[in-house]
Design an enzyme around this catalytic site. Sequence first.
Site, mmCIF file in Angstrom:
data_model
loop_
_atom_site.group_PDB
_atom_site.id
_atom_site.type_symbol
_atom_site.label_atom_id
_atom_site.label_comp_id
_atom_site.label_asym_id
_atom_site.label_seq_id
_atom_site.Cartn_x
_atom_site.Cartn_y
_atom_site.Cartn_z
ATOM 1 N N SER A 109 0.824 -1.208 0.000
ATOM 2 C CA SER A 109 0.000 0.000 0.000
ATOM 3 C C SER A 109 0.854 1.252 0.000
ATOM 4 O O SER A 109 1.980 1.262 0.525
ATOM 5 C CB SER A 109 -0.906 0.006 1.235
ATOM 6 O OG SER A 109 -1.570 1.244 1.389
ATOM 7 N N TYR A 134 -1.870 -0.081 9.898
ATOM 8 C CA TYR A 134 -2.131 -0.718 8.603
ATOM 9 C C TYR A 134 -0.905 -0.603 7.704
ATOM 10 O O TYR A 134 -0.464 -1.591 7.091
ATOM 11 C CB TYR A 134 -3.347 -0.063 7.955
ATOM 12 C CG TYR A 134 -3.559 -0.430 6.504
ATOM 13 C CD1 TYR A 134 -3.992 -1.703 6.142
ATOM 14 C CD2 TYR A 134 -3.333 0.499 5.483
ATOM 15 C CE1 TYR A 134 -4.188 -2.048 4.813
ATOM 16 C CE2 TYR A 134 -3.537 0.164 4.162
ATOM 17 C CZ TYR A 134 -3.958 -1.111 3.828
ATOM 18 O OH TYR A 134 -4.143 -1.445 2.513
#
Length: 276
Positions: A109, A134
């Site tokens: 990501s 995350y």
Amino acid sequence: MKRIAITGGAGNIATQLRGFMRSEVEHIRLIDIRPAADLASNESFFEGDLADAGAMHAALEGMDSVIHLGGLPREFDIAHMIPTNILGTYNVYEAARANGTNRVVFASSNHATGFYPRSQTITPLDVPRPDTRYGLSKCWGEMVAGFYYDKAGIRTLSIRIGNAGPYPNSERAAAIWISPRDLYQLVRIGLTHPDIAAAVVYGMSKNDAGWWKDELAERLGYRPQDFTRDHLKLEPVEESPVASFFQGGGFCDPEHDGTIRLRDENGLVLSGEATR
């Protein structure tokens, strides 16, 4: 490009990719904790939790490659992040090793580097600066990929996916958006390119923002087909000073104390500056 498993197989990105893959792949096994819809004749569904090592071992049996999309897709507390994004990624690689599944495309990501300023152009070689737990989990996944290449020869392309929404709806999204067909092009490179060991690239379509420079993706043959500005549909977005300063946007906000701290490539305080 024969028998490919997709974790997170019922999710939005998997659904996008399946439309391109069905005509090119012998069989697609969709792995998820919820059923995948509209299975084609060469698709099957396997219900399994990433945190369950035995389930992952069974899910990857007979698979040549795996596209690892599964996991929590946004910020959660660490107690929720560990079993799915941390242990889950480890379980996928252990299952791949045990089954002789020798290719992985890992959905990393942009949040692995979200604490870089928007004014700075970065490359996949720059030090990660995750903006969330995350983002931390994606840094972990990239390191797991390197470990399993060195240990077991499993080849991985980690794609730091930008914004994979249906269209870019903000200036930030426009800087990092990737269209479905451009993402599939990168995934296909990850599944087939002979020179990949444990490589990291950014997943973005063509844009004029200049946040990321990725010579490796180009070297691997990536030629994005879509230009972000052709798909832009701006919606009202309010950003805090922290969110508007960093590439990670609103992901940088939770628990942030409001002080914007700058550091150089060596990890030292940049000119002693910190602003609030």
